[in-house]
Design an enzyme around this catalytic site. Structure first.
Site, PDB file in Angstrom:
ATOM      1  N   ASP A   9      82.228  27.943 -12.867  1.00  0.00           N
ATOM      2  CA  ASP A   9      82.233  28.038 -11.406  1.00  0.00           C
ATOM      3  C   ASP A   9      80.879  28.455 -10.849  1.00  0.00           C
ATOM      4  OD1 ASP A   9      82.232  30.608 -12.357  1.00  0.00           O
ATOM      5  OD2 ASP A   9      83.837  31.348 -11.054  1.00  0.00           O
TER       6      ASP A   9
ATOM      7  N   HIS B 184      57.023  16.177 -23.898  1.00  0.00           N
ATOM      8  CA  HIS B 184      57.920  16.873 -22.983  1.00  0.00           C
ATOM      9  C   HIS B 184      58.556  18.082 -23.672  1.00  0.00           C
ATOM     10  CE1 HIS B 184      58.404  13.078 -20.251  1.00  0.00           C
ATOM     11  NE2 HIS B 184      57.262  13.711 -20.075  1.00  0.00           N
TER      12      HIS B 184
ATOM     13  N   ASP C  56      51.712  22.389 -18.681  1.00  0.00           N
ATOM     14  CA  ASP C  56      51.973  21.352 -17.681  1.00  0.00           C
ATOM     15  C   ASP C  56      52.983  21.946 -16.714  1.00  0.00           C
ATOM     16  OD1 ASP C  56      52.753  19.127 -16.184  1.00  0.00           O
ATOM     17  OD2 ASP C  56      52.674  17.762 -17.883  1.00  0.00           O
TER      18      ASP C  56
ATOM     19  N   ASP D 267      51.521  18.878  -9.682  1.00  0.00           N
ATOM     20  CA  ASP D 267      51.664  18.543 -11.104  1.00  0.00           C
ATOM     21  C   ASP D 267      50.301  18.717 -11.766  1.00  0.00           C
ATOM     22  OD1 ASP D 267      52.447  17.569 -13.544  1.00  0.00           O
ATOM     23  OD2 ASP D 267      52.879  15.541 -12.862  1.00  0.00           O
TER      24      ASP D 267
ATOM     25  N   HIS E 120      50.923   7.294 -23.526  1.00  0.00           N
ATOM     26  CA  HIS E 120      51.468   7.194 -22.168  1.00  0.00           C
ATOM     27  C   HIS E 120      50.391   6.719 -21.194  1.00  0.00           C
ATOM     28  CE1 HIS E 120      49.462  10.983 -20.968  1.00  0.00           C
ATOM     29  NE2 HIS E 120      49.945  11.530 -22.079  1.00  0.00           N
TER      30      HIS E 120
ATOM     31  N   HIS F  80      50.760   8.759 -12.388  1.00  0.00           N
ATOM     32  CA  HIS F  80      51.972   8.304 -11.696  1.00  0.00           C
ATOM     33  C   HIS F  80      51.880   8.756 -10.243  1.00  0.00           C
ATOM     34  CE1 HIS F  80      53.420  12.494 -11.927  1.00  0.00           C
ATOM     35  NE2 HIS F  80      53.087  12.470 -13.207  1.00  0.00           N
TER      36      HIS F  80
ATOM     37  N   HIS G 226      57.713  12.505 -10.332  1.00  0.00           N
ATOM     38  CA  HIS G 226      57.435  11.093 -10.599  1.00  0.00           C
ATOM     39  C   HIS G 226      57.960  10.359  -9.371  1.00  0.00           C
ATOM     40  CE1 HIS G 226      57.420  12.631 -14.850  1.00  0.00           C
ATOM     41  NE2 HIS G 226      56.291  11.967 -14.802  1.00  0.00           N
TER      42      HIS G 226
ATOM     43  N   GLU H  57      45.905  11.928 -15.681  1.00  0.00           N
ATOM     44  CA  GLU H  57      46.250  12.795 -16.801  1.00  0.00           C
ATOM     45  C   GLU H  57      46.039  12.147 -18.168  1.00  0.00           C
ATOM     46  OE1 GLU H  57      50.601  13.373 -17.263  1.00  0.00           O
ATOM     47  OE2 GLU H  57      50.768  12.456 -15.287  1.00  0.00           O
TER      48      GLU H  57
ATOM     49  N   TYR I 120      46.717  13.463 -28.578  1.00  0.00           N
ATOM     50  CA  TYR I 120      47.659  14.233 -29.368  1.00  0.00           C
ATOM     51  C   TYR I 120      47.399  13.900 -30.841  1.00  0.00           C
ATOM     52  CZ  TYR I 120      49.769  13.916 -24.732  1.00  0.00           C
ATOM     53  OH  TYR I 120      49.979  13.922 -23.377  1.00  0.00           O
TER      54      TYR I 120
ATOM     55  N   ARG J 132      45.844  17.714 -22.898  1.00  0.00           N
ATOM     56  CA  ARG J 132      46.061  16.880 -21.704  1.00  0.00           C
ATOM     57  C   ARG J 132      45.418  17.605 -20.530  1.00  0.00           C
ATOM     58  NH1 ARG J 132      51.172  16.077 -22.220  1.00  0.00           N
ATOM     59  NH2 ARG J 132      52.098  17.537 -20.718  1.00  0.00           N
TER      60      ARG J 132
ATOM     61  N   GLU K 122      45.272  17.249 -16.378  1.00  0.00           N
ATOM     62  CA  GLU K 122      45.923  16.516 -15.279  1.00  0.00           C
ATOM     63  C   GLU K 122      45.598  17.151 -13.935  1.00  0.00           C
ATOM     64  OE1 GLU K 122      50.455  15.083 -14.017  1.00  0.00           O
ATOM     65  OE2 GLU K 122      50.176  16.749 -15.430  1.00  0.00           O
TER      66      GLU K 122
END
Length: 456
Positions: free
Chosen positions: A42, A247, A264, A275, A354, A358, A365, A401, A405, A421, A423
């Site tokens: 709940d 991710h 990130d 971002d 990647h 974006h 996104h 970005e 890796y 990375r 960005e």
């Protein structure tokens, strides 16, 4: 009570949508907000409105549906919202109610959401089309629409008909949301500034031996104390080999001496996201190998940002970044072959899998086609037309970005498990790109100086 909204801003957006509906044949557009989401039993997650709905209304309550009726050259807006309920408001807070909605939100008329099923048939009768956001929130209006269509079919003998077409509203709204107006840009700049200072706070507090979640706590503290309502997405705080998981979300590992940490994270402010990604050494100084990889990624980002210009194609930034990354991997002897060969074969995708950016806006996104929306004539197999990459225009906001890796036992040991990375958020202006997140340090010297000062 919530703060007053700029009703003229949202009415202008509804007017623009109505004009686009008219040009597409007219009808009724139905835009529901997001339903509450159960966390467990709940208990619900903190409520977050639907982006499309809020873009057109500025209204943050659940249980609402906006209807835009496009008739000939004119239109009217009608809001279904929760009625006032003093007993329930003791538990869950004040409600606007349909009586106050027209003045507070600038809609033409409003009624209780409890009346949606009863009023929907008359709203739809003899309209040329119903416009919906296909696949949003599990098609939550489907039962009400089916019932309304059944009732209208039952009135066919009297000459009343249901709309002959169901059409997707998403492309029309996506095109509107893709180019940000002045109000949106102001909010995005503030969200970016808050997020940039959160990254600075994390750099200052990072120490070997801490858990990743301790840095996540510093981010959340900075977001909230400056008025941001939420993180814009699940914050990634990934140290060592975890930084090679795109991710990663556990944020529970202990940060080892000599390792890098990739963060990130960005906040959401009044519905708009930032971002940012920064990668830095936990103990404040890059190793030679970490620095070499970092400088490649930073150079790739600089090359990409140079291509974020009005009139450039969206894909140009990615293509520029890939060339720099590939040459860097060749120079480090992590890939072999010529530059064009490495790009054409996709050999680099082991280390960079990647895209370079974006759209960014109300959703991290954000919506919008990455290809030109109208088909163009182009040569291709069988003469099929292909749509080129989208041309950038002032008001569009993109992330930039690039990353590398490096994982695998076949790599030299000093390069293993380096994930980097970098960005930033870039607003396309009439001349170039404005980097909204530049306050977060990203040069090697700036990062090392900041972290050294924090240890004094």
């Amino acid at each position: 009570m919530p703060q007053a909204i700029d009703t003229g801003l949202y009415r202008a957006r509804r007017e623009l949508l109505a004009e686009r509906l008219r040009l597409a044949g007219g009808g009724v557009a139905l835009i529901p907000t997001a339903p509450p989401a159960t966390r467990s039993r709940d208990t619900e997650f903190p409520y977050r409105f639907d982006s499309y709905f809020h873009y057109l209304t500025g209204f943050a309550e659940p249980g609402a549906v906006l209807a835009i009726v496009c008739d000939g050259a004119g239109f009217r807006s009608h809001l279904f919202c929760r009625p006032r309920d003093p007993d329930q408001e003791v538990w869950t807070g004040w409600r606007l109610g349909p009586e106050a909605a027209p003045a507070a939100l600038g809609v033409d008329t409003a009624s209780s959401a409890d009346n949606l099923d009863a009023e929907l048939p008359d709203l739809l009768a003899d309209r040329p089309a119903v416009w919906q956001l296909f696949d949003q929130h599990g098609n939550q209006l489907a039962p009400a629409l089916r019932a309304a269509f059944d009732r209208l079919r039952g009135r066919a003998r009297s000459g009343v008909r249901p709309p002959p077409a169901l059409r997707d509203l998403t492309p029309l709204l996506d095109e509107m949301r893709l180019v940000k107006d002045a109000h949106e840009i102001t909010l995005m700049k503030r969200a970016a500034a808050i997020s940039a200072h959160a990254h600075i706070r994390a750099m200052r507090h990072a120490r070997p031996g801490q858990h990743e979640y301790q840095l996540e706590a510093e981010l959340l503290h900075e977001f909230r104390r400056h008025g941001a309502q939420f993180p814009a997405y699940g914050s990634i705080v990934a140290s060592g080999a975890n930084a090679c998981v795109l991710h990663y979300e556990q944020n529970d590992a202990r940060m080892a001496p000599g390792s890098l940490v990739l963060i990130d994270a960005g906040c959401e402010l009044d519905g708009y996201a930032a971002d940012i990604t920064r990668s830095f050494p936990v103990d404040g100084r890059f190793t030679p190998e970490q620095r070499a990889v970092y400088e490649i990624v930073l150079a790739a980002q600089a090359a990409a940002i140079e291509r974020v210009l009005p009139g450039e194609r969206f894909d140009a930034a990615h293509e520029a970044a890939v060339r720099v990354l590939c040459q860097g991997l060749i120079d480090l002897k992590l890939l072999s072959g010529g530059l064009d060969e490495v790009i054409e074969t996709g050999a680099y995708k082991r280390f960079y899998m990647h895209r370079t950016g974006h759209w960014l806006g109300m959703d991290v996104h954000d919506v919008g086609d990455y290809r030109e929306p109208a088909p163009v004539e182009a040569a291709g197999p069988g003469g099929a037309a292909e749509r080129p990459s989208r041309v950038l225009k002032p008001g569009m906001v993109v992330t930039v970005e690039p990353a590398l890796y490096l994982r695998g036992d076949d790599l030299p040991e000093a390069f293993r498990n380096i994930g980097i990375r970098i960005e930033d958020d870039a607003l396309v202006t009439v001349d170039d790109a404005e980097i909204l997140t530049e306050a977060a340090p990203k040069s090697v010297a700036a990062i090392e100086t900041l972290m050294a000062e924090a240890r004094e």
